[in-house]
Design a protein around this motif. Structure first.
Motif, PDB file in Angstrom:
ATOM      1  N   GLU A 130      11.684  59.834  63.542  1.00 47.17           N
ATOM      2  CA  GLU A 130      13.091  59.497  63.336  1.00 47.17           C
ATOM      3  C   GLU A 130      13.321  58.797  62.004  1.00 47.17           C
ATOM      4  N   LEU A 131      12.323  58.065  61.517  1.00 42.64           N
ATOM      5  CA  LEU A 131      12.474  57.310  60.276  1.00 42.64           C
ATOM      6  C   LEU A 131      12.060  58.105  59.040  1.00 42.64           C
ATOM      7  N   ALA A 132      11.563  59.336  59.220  1.00 39.69           N
ATOM      8  CA  ALA A 132      11.207  60.159  58.071  1.00 39.69           C
ATOM      9  C   ALA A 132      12.459  60.420  57.227  1.00 39.69           C
ATOM     10  N   ASP A 133      12.365  60.176  55.934  1.00 39.01           N
ATOM     11  CA  ASP A 133      13.475  60.393  54.992  1.00 39.01           C
ATOM     12  C   ASP A 133      14.696  59.561  55.346  1.00 39.01           C
ATOM     13  N   ALA A 134      14.496  58.390  55.946  1.00 36.12           N
ATOM     14  CA  ALA A 134      15.608  57.509  56.300  1.00 36.12           C
ATOM     15  C   ALA A 134      15.366  56.125  55.719  1.00 36.12           C
ATOM     16  N   LEU A 135      16.459  55.382  55.551  1.00 33.54           N
ATOM     17  CA  LEU A 135      16.358  53.973  55.190  1.00 33.54           C
ATOM     18  C   LEU A 135      16.511  53.165  56.469  1.00 33.54           C
ATOM     19  N   PRO A 136      15.455  52.543  56.964  1.00 29.63           N
ATOM     20  CA  PRO A 136      15.562  51.796  58.227  1.00 29.63           C
ATOM     21  C   PRO A 136      16.377  50.517  58.055  1.00 29.63           C
ATOM     22  N   LEU A 137      17.383  50.354  58.902  1.00 26.60           N
ATOM     23  CA  LEU A 137      18.095  49.085  59.041  1.00 26.60           C
ATOM     24  C   LEU A 137      17.592  48.467  60.338  1.00 26.60           C
ATOM     25  N   ILE A 138      16.737  47.477  60.228  1.00 29.05           N
ATOM     26  CA  ILE A 138      16.083  46.901  61.397  1.00 29.05           C
ATOM     27  C   ILE A 138      16.919  45.728  61.881  1.00 29.05           C
ATOM     28  N   ILE A 174       5.457  44.335  68.426  1.00 32.20           N
ATOM     29  CA  ILE A 174       4.645  44.437  67.216  1.00 32.20           C
ATOM     30  C   ILE A 174       3.728  45.658  67.291  1.00 32.20           C
ATOM     31  N   ALA A 175       3.119  45.884  68.441  1.00 24.88           N
ATOM     32  CA  ALA A 175       2.159  46.980  68.569  1.00 24.88           C
ATOM     33  C   ALA A 175       2.826  48.341  68.398  1.00 24.88           C
ATOM     34  N   ILE A 176       3.985  48.550  69.024  1.00 21.86           N
ATOM     35  CA  ILE A 176       4.658  49.848  68.905  1.00 21.86           C
ATOM     36  C   ILE A 176       5.102  50.095  67.472  1.00 21.86           C
ATOM     37  N   THR A 177       5.690  49.084  66.835  1.00 22.24           N
ATOM     38  CA  THR A 177       6.141  49.273  65.459  1.00 22.24           C
ATOM     39  C   THR A 177       4.960  49.386  64.496  1.00 22.24           C
ATOM     40  N   ASP A 178       3.856  48.723  64.795  1.00 19.97           N
ATOM     41  CA  ASP A 178       2.648  48.902  63.981  1.00 19.97           C
ATOM     42  C   ASP A 178       2.183  50.355  64.037  1.00 19.97           C
ATOM     43  N   PHE A 179       2.117  50.907  65.230  1.00 19.71           N
ATOM     44  CA  PHE A 179       1.723  52.314  65.364  1.00 19.71           C
ATOM     45  C   PHE A 179       2.678  53.219  64.594  1.00 19.71           C
ATOM     46  N   ALA A 180       3.990  52.953  64.680  1.00 20.96           N
ATOM     47  CA  ALA A 180       4.965  53.786  63.970  1.00 20.96           C
ATOM     48  C   ALA A 180       4.735  53.725  62.460  1.00 20.96           C
ATOM     49  N   ALA A 181       4.513  52.516  61.926  1.00 23.53           N
ATOM     50  CA  ALA A 181       4.265  52.373  60.485  1.00 23.53           C
ATOM     51  C   ALA A 181       2.980  53.105  60.082  1.00 23.53           C
ATOM     52  N   VAL A 182       1.974  53.045  60.929  1.00 24.48           N
ATOM     53  CA  VAL A 182       0.710  53.719  60.630  1.00 24.48           C
ATOM     54  C   VAL A 182       0.887  55.240  60.645  1.00 24.48           C
ATOM     55  N   TYR A 183       1.606  55.752  61.642  1.00 22.12           N
ATOM     56  CA  TYR A 183       1.844  57.201  61.682  1.00 22.12           C
ATOM     57  C   TYR A 183       2.605  57.673  60.449  1.00 22.12           C
ATOM     58  N   LEU A 184       3.591  56.904  60.018  1.00 26.99           N
ATOM     59  CA  LEU A 184       4.321  57.263  58.793  1.00 26.99           C
ATOM     60  C   LEU A 184       3.387  57.242  57.598  1.00 26.99           C
ATOM     61  N   ALA A 185       2.507  56.248  57.536  1.00 29.61           N
ATOM     62  CA  ALA A 185       1.577  56.163  56.412  1.00 29.61           C
ATOM     63  C   ALA A 185       0.595  57.334  56.398  1.00 29.61           C
ATOM     64  N   VAL A 186       0.047  57.656  57.556  1.00 29.47           N
ATOM     65  CA  VAL A 186      -0.982  58.688  57.618  1.00 29.47           C
ATOM     66  C   VAL A 186      -0.390  60.080  57.449  1.00 29.47           C
ATOM     67  N   ALA A 187       0.717  60.375  58.140  1.00 28.25           N
ATOM     68  CA  ALA A 187       1.293  61.724  58.105  1.00 28.25           C
ATOM     69  C   ALA A 187       2.042  62.000  56.808  1.00 28.25           C
TER      70      ALA A 187
END
Length: 377
Positions: A237-245, A361-374
């Motif tokens: 969902e965050l691919a090519d998006a500017l996240p407003l957290i 923290i754990a779910i968002t960590d995984f999301a950041a890692v998936y974005l980094a790796v993919a």
């Protein structure tokens, strides 16, 4: 560009993960248990402080110390102020950074040093300065590092940082926002501040945190398909998006700030973060401008092959627990959807404050890692 097909290829993800980020996220629960064991061996669980410190000072480089101070300050509340000592220097290099104690720091204050490196001369000098002032010093850093010797010379308490064997063999420095680094540094200080009475994190509570992290790893691991994986879904969902957290609830604040930092450091994605309800006013102009998904009427006619997609905002709402009727979440949804801006929501399962915080923290960590790796495959 995010390769969404790679998200559902465990073998491809493992091959593309050159920094071991996914492994670190999956082992967060084990890292907590190892850190808790090292705490016990260092004698933290046997400490009997005379009382609460007047102030807790935290020093260390980069995001690791920043996140540790933010989380401890949130959990400690108003019991004693938790203050991060920001470094000075001409470059963000271990040999260039220096820290100074505030002029008022003395024998009734506690200095915590958190670093995944341990070679910083400035931190060793800080430990010596604290000893001369009468401050109690506790440090968490890699075993056998120069800082360990300096803390020993300052009659402080040193707890070896919980590291994995593959991290010890890797010559590359650990990323400050890597999941394993946070829990290796944070866990000993949770145990320590529990002994001082500033927060509640006894050994059984830390075990529950580790169990919650294990559950998240099962839900968000590489083998779980995107449609049933909240972290992969958020990454897509965050691919090519500017996240407003946007965060709501006391514990969600530091989780949101860490997520923004991890997106920047691990994935190279900028994000802005604010707490509800103030976020609605602070970011309303962003949603009313060209970043809103409905702001470009010509986007429908864009060539999907030749032209890159326009950058649009996406709201990520993090809530630490159901808050009942006193919540700004409905207003947040109305504002986002009223500007054609999609919204993603995360809310942890019921549990203690530290457990809820760990899950976010754990779910968002995984999301950041998936974005980094993919994104970098």
């Amino acid at each position: 560009m995010l390769d969404e097909s790679l998200l559902d290829s465990p073998e491809g993800l493992a091959e593309a993960d050159h920094r071991g980020l996914l492994r670190g996220a999956a082992e967060a629960g084990a890292r907590v248990r190892t850190a808790a064991r090292l705490c016990a061996e260092a004698g933290v669980n046997d400490l009997k402080p005379d009382g609460r410190p007047r102030a807790v000072l935290i020093a260390g480089p980069g995001a690791a110390a920043t996140h540790t101070a933010d989380l401890l300050g949130t959990l400690a509340g108003a019991g004693s102020p938790v203050i991060r000592l920001a470094p000075t220097g001409v470059a963000p290099a271990a040999g260039a950074l220096r820290w100074e104690l505030p002029g008022w720091a003395g024998s009734v204050d506690l200095l915590l040093i958190a670093t995944p490196d341990g070679t910083e001369p400035g931190l060793s000098l800080l430990a010596e300065q604290a000893y001369r002032r009468g401050c109690t010093v506790v440090a968490v850093a890699p075993a056998h590092s120069p800082l360990a010797e300096a803390v020993g010379g300052a009659h402080g308490l040193f707890v070896p940082m919980a590291t994995a064997s593959y991290e010890q063999q890797d010559e590359q420095p650990l990323a400050a926002s890597a999941p394993g680094v946070l829990w290796a540094l944070l866990t000993p200080f949770l145990a320590l501040l529990d002994r001082t009475g500033l927060l509640t994190a006894p050994p059984d509570a830390l075990e529950k945190v580790a169990d919650r992290l294990d559950l998240v790893a099962e839900r968000c691991g590489p083998a779980i398909a995107t449609y049933g994986n909240p972290a992969k879904t958020l990454a897509a969902e965050l691919a090519d998006a500017l996240p407003l957290i946007w965060t709501e609830g006391t514990s969600a604040g530091p989780a949101g700030r860490r997520f923004a930092s991890a997106l920047a450091e691990l994935s190279g994605i900028p994000a802005v973060v604010a707490e509800l309800p103030e976020a609605l006013a602070a970011h309303s102009a962003l949603l009313a401008g060209p970043l809103a998904a409905g702001a470009d009427p010509d986007d429908f006619f864009r060539d999907r092959v030749e032209e890159p997609p326009a950058l649009h905002a996406r709201v990520v709402l993090l809530r630490d627990r159901p808050i009942g009727s006193l919540t700004a979440a409905p207003a947040a949804r109305d504002l986002a959807l009223g500007h054609d801006t999609p919204i993603s929501e995360l809310e942890p399962e019921a549990g203690g404050e530290v457990e809820s915080l760990a899950e976010l923290i754990a779910i968002t960590d995984f999301a950041a890692v998936y974005l980094a790796v993919a994104s970098r495959a």
